[in-house]
Write an enzyme that holds these catalytic residues in place. Structure first.
Site, PDB file in Angstrom:
ATOM      1  N   HIS A 223       3.406  94.049  26.193  1.00 52.93           N
ATOM      2  CA  HIS A 223       2.787  92.228  26.849  1.00 52.93           C
ATOM      3  C   HIS A 223       1.448  92.684  26.090  1.00 52.93           C
ATOM      4  O   HIS A 223       0.801  93.659  26.254  1.00 52.93           O
ATOM      5  CB  HIS A 223       3.290  93.152  27.847  1.00 52.93           C
ATOM      6  CG  HIS A 223       2.456  91.703  29.015  1.00 52.93           C
ATOM      7  ND1 HIS A 223       3.257  90.593  28.950  1.00 52.93           N
ATOM      8  CD2 HIS A 223       1.545  91.277  29.885  1.00 52.93           C
ATOM      9  CE1 HIS A 223       2.164  89.847  29.684  1.00 52.93           C
ATOM     10  NE2 HIS A 223       1.521  90.319  30.210  1.00 52.93           N
TER      11      HIS A 223
ATOM     12  N   ASN B 115       9.155  97.541  26.474  1.00 56.20           N
ATOM     13  CA  ASN B 115       8.593  95.829  26.526  1.00 56.20           C
ATOM     14  C   ASN B 115       7.255  96.806  26.318  1.00 56.20           C
ATOM     15  O   ASN B 115       6.473  97.690  26.373  1.00 56.20           O
ATOM     16  CB  ASN B 115       9.142  95.636  27.796  1.00 56.20           C
ATOM     17  CG  ASN B 115       8.685  93.819  27.722  1.00 56.20           C
ATOM     18  OD1 ASN B 115       8.072  93.293  26.253  1.00 56.20           O
ATOM     19  ND2 ASN B 115       8.796  92.819  28.711  1.00 56.20           N
TER      20      ASN B 115
HETATM   21  C1  GAR Z   1       3.270  90.377  21.041  1.00 52.14           C
HETATM   22  O1  GAR Z   1       2.065  90.617  21.508  1.00 52.14           O
HETATM   23  C2  GAR Z   1       4.150  90.862  22.416  1.00 52.14           C
HETATM   24  O2  GAR Z   1       3.284  91.121  23.280  1.00 52.14           O
HETATM   25  C3  GAR Z   1       4.110  89.522  23.353  1.00 52.14           C
HETATM   26  O3  GAR Z   1       4.474  88.482  22.323  1.00 52.14           O
HETATM   27  C4  GAR Z   1       3.924  89.163  21.466  1.00 52.14           C
HETATM   28  C5  GAR Z   1       5.264  89.268  19.749  1.00 52.14           C
HETATM   29  O4  GAR Z   1       4.677  89.673  18.208  1.00 52.14           O
HETATM   30  N1  GAR Z   1       5.082  89.227  24.392  1.00 52.14           N
HETATM   31  C6  GAR Z   1       4.614  88.887  24.907  1.00 52.14           C
HETATM   32  O5  GAR Z   1       4.022  88.234  25.885  1.00 52.14           O
HETATM   33  C7  GAR Z   1       5.893  89.194  26.229  1.00 52.14           C
HETATM   34  N2  GAR Z   1       5.395  88.255  28.024  1.00 52.14           N
HETATM   35  P1  GAR Z   1       4.932  90.387  17.708  1.00 52.14           P
HETATM   36  O6  GAR Z   1       6.322  88.908  16.663  1.00 52.14           O
HETATM   37  O7  GAR Z   1       4.240  89.302  15.930  1.00 52.14           O
HETATM   38  O8  GAR Z   1       5.406  91.123  17.763  1.00 52.14           O
END
Ligand code: GAR
Length: 206
Positions: free
Chosen positions: A111, A109
């Site tokens: 974050h 995962n």
């Molecule tokens: C990323 O920054 C990821 O770390 C976050 O969503 C974004 C997705 O970006 N995830 C979380 O916050 C999970 N807790 P993307 O769709 O452009 O890859």
């Protein structure tokens, strides 16, 4: 694509820029991993469109299509299993992965904060509200908790005086995409070992 490449199923809930970075990296056979499927928990997201443009099969498994969470957990695990992944990568997948998937596959995962600080859905917003001067991103193995699994890699990003959630998240995501690509590639090529909460990349784990 090499038949030796590690098989990745990537799960997304949104724009999928981290997915795109992994797709781009895997175009090089030397990367050692290929995205064999993209899964989502909702329709009509750019992450699914990215899969389509890359010619990668995709599936959607919505929580609302199931009577209870554990039924969705089992259905998601079954959809993932169809693609026989060596590694499942949550790349902006905004659901907790349930026991059926965790029991069957290693799950990575990513974050947008330096865990264990600021887990959960609003990692960037929470870090800004706290007033930290340095935040960043974390790539970790998933466990049953919220962003609580063993950490594989982290990178720091400074908070600027005029940052808002959007500008800070975009700067974190630039770093995060590289970190995720590098970490997934190393895990695919070198393997990894977990001892307690300590993750070591490499065949020997040493
Ligand atoms: C990323 O920054 C990821 O770390 C976050 O969503 C974004 C997705 O970006 N995830 C979380 O916050 C999970 N807790 P993307 O769709 O452009 O890859």
């Amino acid at each position: 694509m090499s038949s030796q490449a590690a098989r990745l199923v990537v799960l997304v809930s949104g724009s999928g820029t981290n997915l795109q970075a992994v797709l781009d990296a895997s175009a090089d056979e030397a990367y050692g991993a290929e995205v064999v499927a993209v899964g989502a928990d909702r329709d009509d997201i750019e992450g699914l469109a990215r899969a389509g443009r890359a010619g990668v099969p995709s599936f959607v498994e919505k929580l609302s299509d199931h009577p209870a969470r554990d039924a969705w957990d089992r259905a998601l695990a079954a959809r993932i299993a169809e693609y026989r992944p060596d590694l499942v990568v949550c790349a902006g997948f905004m659901k907790i992965i349930g026991a059926p998937t965790l029991a069957a596959f290693p799950v990575l995962n990513t974050h947008p904060a330096l865990l264990p600080s600021f887990p959960g859905t609003h990692g960037v917003r929470d870090a800004l509200a706290y007033g930290v001067r340095i935040t960043g991103c974390t790539v970790m193995l998933a466990d049953a908790g919220v962003d609580s699994g063993p950490i594989v890699a982290q990178e720091a990003v400074p908070v600027l005086d005029d940052d808002d959630e959007k500008t800070l998240h975009e700067r974190i995501k630039t770093v995060e995409r590289s970190l995720l690509v590098e970490t997934v590639g190393r895990m695919a090529r070198e393997g990894w070992t977990v001892t307690g909460r300590s993750v070591r990349l490499g065949r020997s784990g040493g």
